[in-house]
Write an enzyme that holds these catalytic residues in place. Structure first.
Site, PDB file in Angstrom:
ATOM      1  N   LEU A 294       9.991   3.296  26.698  1.00 16.01           N
ATOM      2  CA  LEU A 294      10.755   4.303  26.304  1.00 16.01           C
ATOM      3  C   LEU A 294      12.077   3.667  25.551  1.00 16.01           C
ATOM      4  CD1 LEU A 294      11.674   6.829  27.943  1.00 16.01           C
ATOM      5  CD2 LEU A 294      13.202   5.409  29.315  1.00 16.01           C
ATOM      6  N   ASP A 295      12.475   4.483  24.390  1.00 11.42           N
ATOM      7  CA  ASP A 295      13.580   4.243  23.781  1.00 11.42           C
ATOM      8  C   ASP A 295      14.740   4.427  24.628  1.00 11.42           C
ATOM      9  OD1 ASP A 295      15.339   3.661  21.791  1.00 11.42           O
ATOM     10  OD2 ASP A 295      14.718   5.241  20.465  1.00 11.42           O
ATOM     11  N   TRP A 296      15.738   3.496  24.606  1.00  7.55           N
ATOM     12  CA  TRP A 296      16.920   3.359  25.578  1.00  7.55           C
ATOM     13  C   TRP A 296      17.281   4.673  26.053  1.00  7.55           C
ATOM     14  CZ3 TRP A 296      14.380  -0.428  24.843  1.00  7.55           C
ATOM     15  CH2 TRP A 296      14.829  -1.622  25.171  1.00  7.55           C
ATOM     16  N   ASN A 297      17.070   4.824  27.459  1.00  6.26           N
ATOM     17  CA  ASN A 297      17.609   6.139  28.241  1.00  6.26           C
ATOM     18  C   ASN A 297      17.014   7.601  27.385  1.00  6.26           C
ATOM     19  OD1 ASN A 297      19.388   5.013  30.124  1.00  6.26           O
ATOM     20  ND2 ASN A 297      20.536   4.474  28.222  1.00  6.26           N
ATOM     21  N   ALA A 298      15.980   7.190  26.707  1.00  2.00           N
ATOM     22  CA  ALA A 298      15.167   8.577  26.413  1.00  2.00           C
ATOM     23  C   ALA A 298      14.757   9.500  27.562  1.00  2.00           C
ATOM     24  CB  ALA A 298      14.053   8.182  25.586  1.00  2.00           C
TER      25      ALA A 298
END
Ligand SMILES: *[C@@H]1O[C@H](CO)[C@@H](O)[C@H](O)[C@H]1NC(C)=O
Ligand SMILES: *[C@@H]1O[C@H](CO)[C@@H](O)[C@H](O)[C@H]1NC(C)=O
Ligand SMILES: *[C@@H]1O[C@H](CO)[C@@H](O)[C@H](O)[C@H]1NC(C)=O
Ligand SMILES: *[C@@H]1O[C@H](CO)[C@@H](O)[C@H](O)[C@H]1NC(C)=O
Ligand SMILES: *[C@@H]1O[C@H](CO)[C@@H](O)[C@H](O)[C@H]1NC(C)=O
Ligand SMILES: *[C@@H]1O[C@H](CO)[C@@H](O)[C@H](O)[C@H]1NC(C)=O
Ligand SMILES: *[C@@H]1O[C@H](CO)[C@@H](O)[C@H](O)[C@H]1NC(C)=O
Ligand SMILES: *[C@@H]1O[C@H](CO)[C@@H](O)[C@H](O)[C@H]1NC(C)=O
Ligand SMILES: *[C@@H]1O[C@H](CO)[C@@H](O)[C@H](O)[C@H]1NC(C)=O
Ligand SMILES: *[C@@H]1O[C@H](CO)[C@@H](O)[C@H](O)[C@H]1NC(C)=O
Ligand SMILES: *[C@@H]1O[C@H](CO)[C@@H](O)[C@H](O)[C@H]1NC(C)=O
Length: 768
Positions: free
Chosen positions: A267-271
């Site tokens: 995941l992209d950060w907190n996506a």
């Protein structure tokens, strides 16, 4: 045979909202080819793990003892240490004692596969020395659909072929150095405007038709997977209205099905994601537990996620760890060199002495000379005469910024967090396009890192002047500086900044252009140098008769000034080529503004990629628009001749469909040409091959080779065209096909400077 079935999407009514049909189940990693041993080891270890332990690998935990962007869980019972994940593109971020490499765009402008690989190796060694297991790069997206894209500079080129080749070299380099590459951002992450959901507004939806997805945006990801990328990051945006990290058609269907990707998807950060993302193929959430938290194990117990899916996640993650050799006892403890810099710490010096020539050569190679006029009968503005008597230096970009920090943008003081909050919605005006606090060697935020030093242009020029006895004048602040009438040359330094978090406001700024024009009005030999985190137009001044030379200097990293001086004085010679089209005007780009801008009240911004693959030179060629400087263009101090084109086979290729992924990389045709240095000095030529594929843009890059040549020397450049290079994506058949027809082959010095033309003929044949 494909392991997943595609739902047949019915043609949508014009007004209908784009949808992404689900694809289940999530294909398990097969561990074939280069992955075989890593999978065997991973399976052995995973077999010993409890469900909690397996789930622990798939999420992040806070660790007070390092500043890694993320840390996975560990498995203390089995002695598995966990992994540190960290940014990114220019070198190890947010730490000390590391190098700052040329940025992605600069590397793209080098068109140099070998140098790109070397950069990957040395940067990878630095990540490893710091105990970073996963380097959060390189970038195959954004490619640069809108030239205003705030992160375009993190990637190599708007051209999927050039991007794919250089991503592959970088991934191989990182992983040869023992670090897991994380190819990002999958997919359609083409703008910062509405890049994430905020305040009730969803992230932009990139609505991309299947053929465009394959032939453009997916293309460089295919190269990355083929090169062995051990992880891929899904992006913040939506695709066809489903968030990328929840999109089973993309992750299960395209990535793990069609491309048979054996690594893990992060995941992209907190996506945006949900528990069902596990079923959509997501393998790891970051930076903490996300919506999975402790619930992934619960979801297994109540049957909403199968245990085999969690086993597959853990296997993919551990296989990546084994693939690059991180089970070796000499791999440093995770995050060991990533201490909080404000606390007392023994810095881990990650730099390798052998990287120094690669850093400097990389900085040199991404400078593109676009104008070099005659200033005397036979002498051009550059290189300078051996010892110029007097140089005058102007512009805010000539000297080092007043403060050094770990984030290039904050360092220059452009952005308050309040502005950031507004800017994510794409409505705020943020900073002027130029970064006026000093020279830029990198763009802003996650792709940036802190250099050990910055060799700025003015210091480097002065060092040379001290040796040569040159008199140097400078005024870096006046908008209308006085010019000493005895100046041998005037150098004007301007820039164009870009950063993660915003898209740019435009492709030039009036203040910088005015400065150039005011100097040029007073100085008959004005050399303009533009450091640029993206496309920066030059039309306001490029035809001014006193602007005798212009250099697109991009983002060279720590050795910026030293590299420039070597080029200005002819110690090294310009060999960079534009990895994008430089237009005469903003409106010449087929897509200009990010979508959704100015539509203040939308809660579901829609980006319809109606232009298809017609971006950059593909669109300029198709619409017959004359650029200022075309894709692939760049001047040298010497000249090159092309001759002796040969094609094999000369005739008789059969139209056919690919029978699987391996088949796509088979060579179907070979092209050779001779390049000769016909000038008086040594130089590097970038020989480029463009192909005219039926029912496609007039020309598409399908090969390039950079060759160093001494005066009079010749070399044979060889291009191998694979099945994929000749193919188009067949939406109905869901496969790549080589169509029957005539394929013009263009070999030359740029996308418009064609020197040799041939033809490949593909005849109707038995279809696979
Ligand atoms: C998005 O919708 C278009 C148009 O229906 C379709 O061609 C494409 O395959 C879809 N892409 C995804 C990832 O669902
Ligand atoms: C999960 O990882 C955390 C952080 O490394 C660790 O403290 C914890 O013991 C791990 N849990 C299990 C079940 O191994
Ligand atoms: C690649 O570059 C390295 C370092 O500059 C050089 O030693 C090597 O010969 C090059 N390899 C090729 C294939 O050009
Ligand atoms: C997990 O589920 C519970 C309810 O079962 C919920 O309260 C909690 O917020 C969920 N999320 C996480 C991250 O654990
Ligand atoms: C199963 O557990 C997950 C995690 O707590 C929860 O979100 C989900 O609603 C549960 N499903 C069923 C069918 O109970
Ligand atoms: C580093 O330490 C300082 C001071 O204790 C603290 O304010 C800061 O949040 C820490 N940074 C990180 C990234 O943990
Ligand atoms: C070029 O520079 C000279 C000064 O050397 C100046 O006299 C002339 O007007 C300039 N030309 C233009 C077009 O500004
Ligand atoms: C240049 O592009 C801008 C921005 O798209 C547009 O407003 C302007 O009209 C264009 N100018 C010309 C001369 O085409
Ligand atoms: C957006 O909504 C606000 C408040 O609902 C309204 O005043 C404004 O006119 C709307 N703007 C547009 C461009 O529709
Ligand atoms: C499919 O491609 C592979 C790899 O190129 C080749 O060995 C095989 O013969 C092909 N099979 C068919 C049925 O064309
Ligand atoms: C570069 O060009 C200069 C002349 O412009 C020549 O003297 C020099 O040898 C060349 N250097 C290299 C490294 O090619």
């Amino acid at each position: 045979m494909r392991s997943v079935l595609y739902s047949l999407a019915l043609p949508l009514a014009a007004a209908a909202i784009a949808v992404s049909p689900p694809v289940h189940p999530s294909p398990e990693g097969k561990g074939t080819g280069r992955w075989a041993d890593a999978y065997a080891s991973a399976r052995r270890l995973v077999r010993q793990m409890t469900l909690e332990e397996k789930a622990n690998l798939t999420r992040g935990f806070t660790r007070g003892d390092n500043v890694c962007a993320g840390n996975t869980g560990s498995v203390p019972r089995l002695g598995w240490p966990g992994m540190c994940l960290h940014d990114a593109g220019n070198g190890v971020r947010a730490t000390d004692m590391v190098s700052s490499y040329p940025a992605g765009l600069h590397v793209g402008a080098s068109w140099d596969k070998n140098l790109t690989y070397q950069r990957g190796v040395y940067m990878g060694k630095e990540f490893r020395a710091k105990g970073v297991n996963i380097a959060l790069g390189p970038n195959a997206g954004p490619l640069g659909r809108t030239p205003l894209g705030g992160r375009n500079w993190e990637g190599f080129s708007v051209d999927p072929y050039l991007s794919g080749q250089l991503n592959a070299e970088t991934i191989t380099g990182y992983q040869d150095a023992g670090v897991i590459a994380n190819l990002k951002h999958f997919i359609g992450n083409e703008q910062e405007t509405y890049r994430r959901p905020y305040f009730g507004v969803e992230a932009a939806s990139s609505n991309i038709d299947d053929r465009t997805l394959h032939e453009y945006y997916l293309w460089p990801f295919m190269d990355g997977v083929q090169a062995g990328a051990a992880s891929i990051m899904c992006s913040y945006n939506r695709v066809n209205n489903t968030y990328s990290c929840e999109n089973s058609r993309l992750i299960n269907g395209v990535l793990k099905g069609e491309l048979a990707f054996d690594g893990f998807v992060m995941l992209d950060w907190n996506a945006q994601h949900n528990l069902d993302s596990a079923n959509a193929g997501l393998d790891m959430v970051m930076p903490l537990g996300g919506s999975w938290g402790q619930n992934l194990t619960q979801a297994v117990r109540n049957g909403s996620v199968s245990e085999s899916r969690v086993t597959d996640m853990a296997t993919r993650i551990l296989a990546a760890w084994y693939l690059v050799g991180q089970d070796s006892p000499d791999f440093p403890p995770p995050g060991v060199g990533m201490k909080n810099l404000t606390q007392p710490h023994d810095p881990v010096d990650a730099r390798v002495p052998a990287s120094k020539p690669v850093l400097l050569a990389g900085a040199v190679a991404g400078h593109v000379l676009v104008k070099n006029a005659l200033v005397e009968d036979t002498r051009r503005a550059l290189p300078f005469a051996a010892r110029p008597a007097m140089l005058s230096v102007f512009g805010y970009d000539a000297s080092v910024p007043p403060t050094k920090n770990t984030d290039a943008l904050f360092q220059l003081g452009y952005m308050s967090s309040q502005e950031m909050g507004q800017a994510v919605l794409g409505t705020a005006r943020h900073f002027d396009q130029a970064a006026r606090g000093g020279t830029i060697v990198v763009g802003g935020r996650a792709g940036a890192n802190a250099p050990p030093y910055i060799s700025d242009p003015l210091s480097a020029i002065q060092r040379r002047a001290a040796v040569d006895g040159t008199w140097v004048n400078w005024d870096l602040t006046s908008p209308d500086p006085d010019v000493n009438g005895a100046s041998s040359a005037c150098l004007v330094f301007i820039n164009a900044m870009a950063t993660e978090g915003w898209d740019r406001d435009g492709l030039h700024d009036d203040a910088s252009d005015a400065l150039v024009l005011r100097v040029a009005a007073k100085c008959a030999n004005t050399v303009v140098v533009v450091h640029a985190a993206g496309i920066r137009l030059v039309d306001r001044w490029i035809e001014h008769p006193n602007v005798t030379a212009a250099v697109l200097a991009h983002l060279p990293g720590q050795d910026s000034g030293a590299a420039l001086v070597r080029l200005l004085y002819g110690d090294d010679n310009f060999s960079g080529r534009l990895p994008y089209t430089l237009a005469r005007n903003e409106s010449d780009y087929s897509v200009y503004a990010p979508c959704g801008r100015g539509r203040d009240n939308t809660t579901s911004p829609q980006c319809d990629y109606t232009e298809g693959v017609y971006l950059d030179y593909r669109a300029f060629d198709a619409r017959n628009v004359t650029p200022r400087y075309e894709f692939g263009f760049g001047l040298s101090y010497t000249t090159f001749d092309y001759s002796a084109l040969s094609l094999a086979p000369e005739a008789g290729l059969c139209a056919s469909a690919g029978n699987g992924t391996a088949d796509l990389w088979a060579t179907l045709a070979r092209v050779e040409a001779t390049v000769t240095n016909s000038g008086a000095v040594a130089g590097d030529e970038v020989a480029q091959l463009y192909l005219g594929i039926p029912d496609s843009p007039p020309k598409q890059l399908r090969g390039f080779e950079k060759v160093p040549l001494r005066p009079g020397e010749s070399a044979t450049v060889r291009f191998e065209l694979t099945r994929r290079d000749l193919s188009v994506w067949d939406v109905t058949g869901q496969r790549w096909v080589v169509q029957a027809g005539t394929y013009p082959v263009y070999v030359g010095a740029s996308s418009r400077d064609v020197r040799l033309t041939g033809t490949l003929v593909v005849v109707e044949g038995a279809s696979a």
